[in-house]
Design an enzyme around this catalytic site. Sequence first.
Site, PDB file in Angstrom:
ATOM      1  N   CYS A   3       0.831  -1.200   0.000  1.00 45.95           N
ATOM      2  CA  CYS A   3       0.000   0.000   0.000  1.00 45.95           C
ATOM      3  C   CYS A   3       0.870   1.257   0.000  1.00 45.95           C
ATOM      4  O   CYS A   3       1.465   1.579  -1.021  1.00 45.95           O
ATOM      5  CB  CYS A   3      -0.980  -0.034   1.176  1.00 45.95           C
ATOM      6  SG  CYS A   3      -2.346   1.141   0.985  1.00 45.95           S
TER       7      CYS A   3
ATOM      8  N   GLU B 277      -1.685  -9.249   3.188  1.00 51.50           N
ATOM      9  CA  GLU B 277      -1.617  -9.883   4.510  1.00 51.50           C
ATOM     10  C   GLU B 277      -2.972 -10.396   4.979  1.00 51.50           C
ATOM     11  O   GLU B 277      -3.044 -11.335   5.790  1.00 51.50           O
ATOM     12  CB  GLU B 277      -1.045  -8.914   5.554  1.00 51.50           C
ATOM     13  CG  GLU B 277      -1.894  -7.697   5.886  1.00 51.50           C
ATOM     14  CD  GLU B 277      -1.620  -6.480   5.027  1.00 51.50           C
ATOM     15  OE1 GLU B 277      -1.886  -5.354   5.493  1.00 51.50           O
ATOM     16  OE2 GLU B 277      -1.148  -6.652   3.882  1.00 51.50           O
TER      17      GLU B 277
ATOM     18  N   HIS C 243      -3.499  -5.088   0.094  1.00 54.20           N
ATOM     19  CA  HIS C 243      -3.048  -5.615   1.392  1.00 54.20           C
ATOM     20  C   HIS C 243      -3.094  -7.146   1.378  1.00 54.20           C
ATOM     21  O   HIS C 243      -4.069  -7.757   1.839  1.00 54.20           O
ATOM     22  CB  HIS C 243      -3.933  -5.074   2.519  1.00 54.20           C
ATOM     23  CG  HIS C 243      -3.688  -3.642   2.845  1.00 54.20           C
ATOM     24  ND1 HIS C 243      -2.790  -3.242   3.813  1.00 54.20           N
ATOM     25  CD2 HIS C 243      -4.200  -2.511   2.310  1.00 54.20           C
ATOM     26  CE1 HIS C 243      -2.779  -1.919   3.870  1.00 54.20           C
ATOM     27  NE2 HIS C 243      -3.619  -1.444   2.969  1.00 54.20           N
TER      28      HIS C 243
END
EC number: 6.3.4.2
Length: 532
Positions: A381, A509, A507
């Site tokens: 990001c 994750e 993102h």
Amino acid sequence: MTKYIFVTGGVVSSIGKGITAASLGRLLKNRGLSVTIQKFDPYINVDPGTMSPYQHGEVYVTDDGAETDLDLGHYERFIDINLNKYSNVTTGKVYSEVIKKERRGDYLGGTVQVIPHITNELKDRVFRAARMTNSDIIITEIGGTVGDIESLPFLEAIRQIKSDVGAENVLYIHTTLIPYIKAAGEMKTKPTQHSVKELRSLGIQPNIIVVRTEQPVSQEMKDKIALFCDIKASEVIESRDEETLYNVPLSLQKQKMDDIVLEHLQLEAPQAEMTDWKNLVHRVKNLSKKVRIGLVGKYVSLQDAYLSVAEALRHAGYDHDAEIEIDWIDSEKVTKENVAEIMKDVDGILVPGGFGDRAIEGKIAAIEYARVNKVPYFGICLGMQLATVEFARNVLGLEGAHSAEIEPETKHNIIDLLPEQKNIENMGGTLRLGLYPARIKQGTKAEAAYGTTLVEERHRHRYEFNNEYREQMEEAGMIVSATSPDGRLVEVVELADHPWFVACQYHPEFISRPNRPQSLFKDFVGAALNNK
């Protein structure tokens, strides 16, 4: 008939209710039951999207774009399910809905009160989860601590649900702390007794008490808690600090917590098959390698601000048989002059997401160090946006190049707002949020990581790469390796002449799982291991 499990907490906050709920969810899922889980947060914010990470840790984003509590990350990782906006309910959301109904005249001129209007809205959020998912079991965690004034409507709502659906369809789990008094060499049950007394005064009798502790809980102590709290000693479940969080489901199973739950709810299901989970935990406890990752951010004093990033790194480490050692590097303390000294021991550098102008130059210095010294770099990001800014400044020679978010008057706005974002005034819920597709360019490191040319990832950002600079960047060696399917939005960039320098706008994750690491994290950790 759907069964309902409510998890409350007492004595102190941050006691592990979320891990307890997620671990129980994993056990029940592995017994063949369908499970949905949700978090009720008593704060008045509509969601945590505009809250400082120092206040609330990371903001976890679901597929449908909800900005939610970090506990939803635990739920998704442990149970391996994808949740939605209905999985996180706040006081702010509930009051907003009730006020909207009052303005519409839905209450027919009646006086709108906490009971029944707020409590009915809360109950509807629980029942809606059951209707939408048709799950066998709904687990609802109530945030905060019993005794907090903010929690009272939530506790009243879950008390009423027992009457609404029948006692055999509801189970209450109360998580408390047994503190160890070092000077006296004793553990004390009194805080647990008082917390349960407070809960019972509100009309809720816990069926199971989970006690968080640093030391083993003796049978004598369990008997004492059972006597004073009106449950069986077998229903007092010990939850000790673990070497890895992923051992908690196995610990609960060993104490037959899932059997107790099913017996109370009058459900029959085969024993949980946990072989794969046991193998995962064994692997986690016996990693043979180590790799050091420098995580450069401005919220590193509160590591929960980057919880999913840290977990995704660890998941990738498990896949490589490597323990991840994270160097939490405060970007405010990084300069061009000291960056080499700070980074000298790291095997890879990661710059995660973030907002605002504070400590930006420290992140850019870290990115330049990674690029020049061929240290594996992963940008997420803001970490992707600043990678393009650093490249524009130091490779293209565009003096003063920046993001319009940080420097609105910059001559070279490498990162800028989309046209449709420019007139938006509100901060909350106005980002590009949720799951979007990205098309991967063949022959790139991104394609090598994913093994495919079309992926879906979760986003949370407002600013985008400015396409006016795309051709210049690519000619100088920065590859745009993924875009939105229409080619308009840049999703991933990487460097052609670098062992592993990849940065993504989304993102990744948020979709990583302990037994299924996210692809970019996996390859980043592999590159860092090769850099040792």
